[in-house]
Design a protein around this motif. Structure first.
Motif, short mmCIF file in Angstrom:
data_model
loop_
_atom_site.label_atom_id
_atom_site.label_comp_id
_atom_site.label_asym_id
_atom_site.label_seq_id
_atom_site.Cartn_x
_atom_site.Cartn_y
_atom_site.Cartn_z
N GLU A 42 -40.48 -24.09 -101.04
CA GLU A 42 -41.03 -23.41 -100.08
C GLU A 42 -40.29 -23.20 -98.85
OE1 GLU A 42 -44.78 -24.91 -100.70
OE2 GLU A 42 -45.22 -24.22 -102.55
N GLY A 43 -40.89 -22.63 -97.84
CA GLY A 43 -40.35 -22.65 -96.61
C GLY A 43 -40.16 -23.98 -95.90
N LEU A 44 -39.26 -23.96 -94.81
CA LEU A 44 -38.98 -25.26 -94.05
C LEU A 44 -39.76 -25.01 -92.61
CD1 LEU A 44 -36.13 -24.81 -95.84
CD2 LEU A 44 -35.42 -26.44 -94.18
N SER A 45 -40.32 -25.96 -91.97
CA SER A 45 -40.96 -25.78 -90.99
C SER A 45 -41.31 -27.20 -89.94
CB SER A 45 -42.54 -25.13 -90.92
OG SER A 45 -43.57 -26.12 -91.38
N SER A 46 -42.00 -27.39 -88.81
CA SER A 46 -41.80 -28.51 -88.40
C SER A 46 -43.13 -29.51 -89.08
CB SER A 46 -42.54 -28.61 -87.12
OG SER A 46 -43.86 -27.87 -87.13
N ARG A 47 -43.46 -28.86 -90.15
CA ARG A 47 -44.41 -29.80 -91.12
C ARG A 47 -43.93 -29.80 -92.58
NH1 ARG A 47 -47.36 -26.72 -87.71
NH2 ARG A 47 -47.67 -25.42 -89.37
N HIS A 48 -43.12 -28.97 -92.94
CA HIS A 48 -42.57 -29.00 -94.20
C HIS A 48 -41.13 -29.19 -94.52
CE1 HIS A 48 -46.29 -26.15 -93.89
NE2 HIS A 48 -46.46 -26.77 -95.25
N ASN A 49 -40.82 -30.04 -95.43
CA ASN A 49 -39.52 -30.22 -95.71
C ASN A 49 -39.58 -30.11 -97.44
OD1 ASN A 49 -36.80 -30.96 -94.81
ND2 ASN A 49 -37.30 -32.57 -96.65
N ARG A 81 -54.20 -31.84 -89.02
CA ARG A 81 -53.39 -31.69 -90.32
C ARG A 81 -53.79 -32.28 -91.27
NH1 ARG A 81 -47.82 -32.93 -86.88
NH2 ARG A 81 -47.89 -31.28 -85.91
N GLU A 82 -53.78 -31.91 -92.56
CA GLU A 82 -54.31 -32.50 -93.76
C GLU A 82 -53.15 -33.52 -94.02
OE1 GLU A 82 -53.42 -30.04 -97.28
OE2 GLU A 82 -53.86 -31.75 -98.46
N ILE A 83 -53.82 -34.67 -94.06
CA ILE A 83 -52.96 -36.06 -94.53
C ILE A 83 -53.20 -36.42 -95.98
CG2 ILE A 83 -52.62 -38.49 -93.71
CD1 ILE A 83 -51.71 -36.59 -91.64
N ALA A 84 -54.33 -36.47 -96.23
CA ALA A 84 -54.98 -36.62 -97.71
C ALA A 84 -55.72 -35.82 -98.41
CB ALA A 84 -55.33 -38.19 -97.73
N ASN A 85 -55.76 -36.02 -99.79
CA ASN A 85 -56.43 -35.20 -100.76
C ASN A 85 -56.92 -36.22 -101.91
OD1 ASN A 85 -57.46 -33.07 -102.39
ND2 ASN A 85 -55.40 -32.62 -103.02
N GLY A 86 -58.16 -36.24 -102.04
CA GLY A 86 -58.74 -36.93 -103.19
C GLY A 86 -59.62 -36.63 -104.07
N ASP A 126 -44.93 -38.37 -94.94
CA ASP A 126 -44.41 -38.04 -93.72
C ASP A 126 -45.13 -37.72 -92.48
OD1 ASP A 126 -41.74 -37.93 -95.33
OD2 ASP A 126 -42.92 -36.47 -96.58
N ARG A 127 -46.15 -37.07 -92.95
CA ARG A 127 -47.32 -36.43 -92.08
C ARG A 127 -48.00 -37.73 -91.30
NH1 ARG A 127 -49.62 -31.14 -94.35
NH2 ARG A 127 -48.07 -29.97 -94.84
N LEU A 128 -48.21 -38.63 -92.18
CA LEU A 128 -48.92 -40.07 -91.83
C LEU A 128 -47.77 -40.63 -90.77
CD1 LEU A 128 -51.35 -41.81 -92.25
CD2 LEU A 128 -49.80 -43.01 -93.92
N VAL A 129 -46.55 -40.76 -90.97
CA VAL A 129 -45.62 -41.47 -90.15
C VAL A 129 -45.38 -40.50 -88.95
CG1 VAL A 129 -43.18 -42.00 -89.82
CG2 VAL A 129 -44.44 -42.42 -92.15
N SER A 155 -42.19 -33.08 -85.09
CA SER A 155 -41.69 -32.51 -86.27
C SER A 155 -41.41 -33.32 -87.25
CB SER A 155 -40.28 -31.78 -86.09
OG SER A 155 -39.74 -31.37 -87.09
N ILE A 156 -41.63 -32.95 -88.54
CA ILE A 156 -41.40 -33.93 -90.13
C ILE A 156 -39.78 -34.38 -89.76
CG2 ILE A 156 -40.84 -31.96 -91.29
CD1 ILE A 156 -42.38 -33.32 -93.49
N ARG A 157 -38.96 -33.55 -89.27
CA ARG A 157 -37.48 -34.00 -89.13
C ARG A 157 -37.54 -34.99 -88.54
NH1 ARG A 157 -37.00 -28.04 -88.15
NH2 ARG A 157 -36.81 -27.24 -90.02
N ASP A 158 -38.23 -35.47 -87.60
CA ASP A 158 -38.01 -36.66 -86.89
C ASP A 158 -38.38 -37.84 -87.64
OD1 ASP A 158 -37.53 -35.30 -84.49
OD2 ASP A 158 -39.46 -34.87 -83.95
#
Length: 498
Positions: A258-265, A414-419, A473-476, A484-487
Motif C-alpha cells: 500500500e501507499g507510503l505516508s508518515s504513518r505507513h511503511n 492513532r490505532e496502536i493495537a487490535n485484539g 513502529d507506531r508505539l515507538v 513520522s514512521i521514517r524517524d
RNA sequence: GGGUUGUUAGCUCAGCUGGUAGAGCACCGCACUUUUAAUGCGAUGGUCGAGCGUUCGAAUCGCUCACGACCCA
C-alpha cells in the motif's frame, strides 16, 4: 559527468592522497587496537571528580572513536571523539608525542577519521573531563568529509537515504533507535515472564491471511509456485495454539502493498501474541500494564509528551464501544441513526464518505467511525464491539450477534493495537471465510482468501483464546516523540534516486 | 491520486521586479600550549536537480520530468 570525476576535484582527492601516503609508510587499516573504556562510562564514573582527585590518582584509559571536532592551537590541540556511548574530549600536545608525530601525522588527520588513543584523565580549566593523550594512532582514514558540525544533517532525504550520516551526526536519531531497542526488549521480557513463548512463523505464505490488505507477491522457482509476503502471522500463530503452545508471541515484519505516508511503511513490525483460556478483556488489562511498564521503563513516568500533548498511561484507559464513540463525537446523531443500513448510509453521505453497494451496516458504521472518531481519540482509549462484518476472525458476541468481542486501542489519534477473543468455532469461521470470498468476487481485492488448511486446524479444536497485535513502529513513534514512521525505521522505504 | 512547497559549494543557507555566483562551517596555507560553533589573516572550491522554451541575456520567468517535505483522499 560522473560522480567520481567531480569528487576527485574536491576534498576527497586530498584525503585519498593522505591515504596513499599512509599506505606507503605503514599499515593503512590496522586492526590490532583494543580499547578498555568507552566515553560515557568515563563521564559517569569520573565526570564528577575534581581536578585534584583526578591528578592524585591518575586513571589511564584506552579509547577509540571518530574525530568529531578539532581545535588546533599551535603546539596543542583539543578534539572530541565519539564512540558508541557518547563523546569525550582529547588534549593532544606536540611534546608528549614522538618526535615529529604531531606535525607530520596528527595535524594531517581529518574530522571523520577513526582513531585509537591512550592517556590519563584530567579536568580542563572549565572543568570538562578530558584525556591527556600520550599515544594516538589513526585506525581508519575517512575519505569523505562529514556534514557541518553545528547544524549536522537536517535534509530529511539524506537522513533517510544515508542513515549512517544521520546516526553519526544526530544524537536524537541515535537515541530514537536505542529507545526502539529497549521497547522491544521490554516487551520480550514482559511476555516471557508471563509464560509466553517466542516463535517464528512463515514470512512467505501461499495464502496471505490474518488481515485485510493488499499483499506483495513473489515466486518460488524450484516449486514453480506463487507466494505472498505475509500481511500478518495470525493464522499460523493460532495453529500453534491448536498444537498446544497455549501462549505464543512473535515480533517481526509484516508487508503490505500500500501507499507510503508518515504513518505507513510497506514493511513494518508487529507484535502478535495469543493466550489460551483468556478473553479480550484480559488482553485489554494486559495491554494497560504493558504500556504503563514501557512508559516507566523509557520515560521514568507514566506520562509521555507526544507532539506537544501529554498522555497518561497511569490512569486506567477509557473504554467505549464503536457506536458509543460515534455518538459521543457526533452529538447531533442518535442511536436510531446508526441502527439501520439505510439511516447509516444517509449519515455517511452527509459526511462525504463514499459508500459501495456491497457495504453492510457494520462496514458503514466503521467508515463513519474512521472519519469522525479515530483521529480524535487522543488519550489512551479502548474501542470495543466491532461489527462482525469487519472482523472475520473474531468471536461473535453472545448477546449482540452483530458485533464481536474485539477491541482496538488508540492514543494520539492513532490505532496502536487490535485484539479480540478468537473465533474458535470452525463452522462459523468457514462461513466467515466464504463471506470474504464473496466480497472478493464482488471486486473487493482486500477481502480475505479462504484458508481451508486453517479451518482443518480449527476442526481439531482450538481452546478458547484471545489474541492481539500491536504496531511496534507506531508505539515507538509515541515514545520517541517522532512525527513520522521514517524517524523510527533505520532504513525506511524510499524511491530509488534514479 | 489531488493541493502546497523545496532542490544553489562536502554541510547549513542567502541571492529583490532577469544583467559576470555569495556567506558561515569544512578543506588548504600561515600564526597560536586550556579550547569547546576556538580565534586572526590568506587561498581553493559551483553545468544553481534534469530537459525544453521565452529573452540580446535565465539560479531568477514558463512548461515537462526526477527526487523529497507537508496537507488532503
Amino acid at each position: 559527468m560522473s560522480e567520481i570525476q567531480q569528487d576527485e576535484q574536491t576534498q576527497i582527492k586530498q584525503r585519498r592522497e593522505k591515504l596513499s601516503l599512509l599506505r606507503d609508510k605503514d599499515i593503512a587499516f590496522p586492526t590490532d587496537f583494543r580499547r578498555d573504556a568507552i566515553a560515557n562510562e568515563l563521564q559517569v564514573n569520573h565526570g564528577k571528580k575534581t581536578k585534584e582527585e583526578l591528578d592524585a590518582t591518575p586513571i589511564r584509559v584506552k579509547l577509540a572513536g571518530r574525530i568529531m571536532t578539532r581545535r588546533i592551537m599551535g603546539k596543542a590541540s583539543f578534539a572530541h571523539i565519539q564512540d558508541m556511548s557518547g563523546k569525550i574530549q582529547l588534549y593532544v600536545t606536540r611534546d608528549t608525542l614522538p618526535e615529529g608525530f604531531y606535525n607530520t601525522q596528527f595535524k594531517k588527520w581529518d574530522i571523520g577519521d577513526i582513531i585509537g588513543t591512550e592517556g590519563v584523565l584530567f579536568k580542563t580549566k572549565v572543568g570538562e573531563l578530558s584525556v591527556r593523550v600520550d599515544t594516538i594512532r589513526l585506525l581508519t582514514k575517512a575519505l569523505r568529509p562529514l556534514p557541518e558540525k553545528f547544524h549536522g544533517i537536517v535534509d530529511q532525504e539524506i537522513k533517510y537515504r544515508q542513515r549512517y550520516l544521520d546516526l553519526i551526526m544526530n544524537e536524537k536519531s541515535r537515541k530514537n533507535f536505542e529507545i526502539r531497542s529497549k521497547i522491544v526488549s521490554y516487551i520480550r521480557q514482559f511476555l516471557t515472564e508471563r509464560q509466553f513463548m517466542e516463535v517464528e512463523t512463515p514470512m512467505m505464505q501461499s495464502i496471505p491471511g490474518g488481515a485485510t490488505a493488499r499483499p506483495f507477491t513473489t515466486h518460488h522457482n524450484a516449486l514453480d509456485m506463487g507466494l505472498y509476503l505475509r500481511i500478518s502471522p495470525e493464522l499460523y500463530l493460532k495453529r500453534l495454539v491448536v498444537g498446544g503452545f497455549e501462549r505464543v508471541f512473535e515480533v517481526n515484519r509484516n508487508f503490505r502493498n500500500e501507499g507510503l505516508s508518515s504513518r505507513h511503511n510497506p514493511e513494518f513490525t508487529m507484535l502478535e501474541f495469543y493466550q489460551a483460556y483468556a478473553e479480550y478483556g484480559d488482553l485489554m488489562d494486559l495491554t494497560e500494564s504493558m504500556l504503563r511498564g514501557i512508559s516507566i521503563a523509557i520515560c521514568d513516568s507514566t506520562k509521555i509528551s507526544y507532539q506537544g500533548e501529554i498522555y497518561d498511561f497511569g490512569k486506567s484507559f477509557e473504554r467505549m464501544t464503536v457506536v458509543e464513540s460515534i455518538l459521543h463525537f457526533n452529538p447531533e446523531l442518535n442511536l436510531d441513526d446508526l441502527s439501520t443500513r439505510e439511516t447509516a448510509v444517509s449519515i455517511a453521505e452527509k459526511l462525504a464518505i463514499p459508500i459501495k453497494d456491497n457495504y453492510g451496516l457494520g462496514k458503514v458504521q466503521i467508515e463513519i467511525f474512521e472519519k469522525t472518531v479515530e483521529h480524535k481519540l487522543m488519550h489512551p482509549t479502548f474501542i470495543t464491539a466491532y461489527p462482525v462484518e469487519v472482523s472475520p476472525l473474531a468471536r461473535r458476541n453472545d448477546k449482540d450477534h452483530h458485533v464481536t468481542d474485539r477491541f482496538e486501542f488508540f492514543v494520539g489519534g492513532r490505532e496502536i493495537a487490535n485484539g479480540f477473543t478468537e473465533l474458535n468455532d470452525a463452522e462459523d469461521q468457514a462461513a466467515r471465510f466464504q463471506q470474504q470470498v464473496n466480497e472478493k468476487e464482488a471486486g473487493d481485492d482486500e477481502a480475505m482468501h479462504y484458508d481451508a488448511d486453517y479451518i482443518t486446524a480449527l476442526e481439531y479444536g482450538m481452546p478458547p483464546t484471545a489474541g492481539e497485535g500491536i504496531g511496534i513502529d507506531r508505539l515507538v513513534m509515541l515514545f520517541t516523540d517522532a512525527p513520522s514512521i521514517r524517524d523510527v525505521l533505520l532504513f525506511p522505504q524510499m524511491r530509488p534516486k534514479s
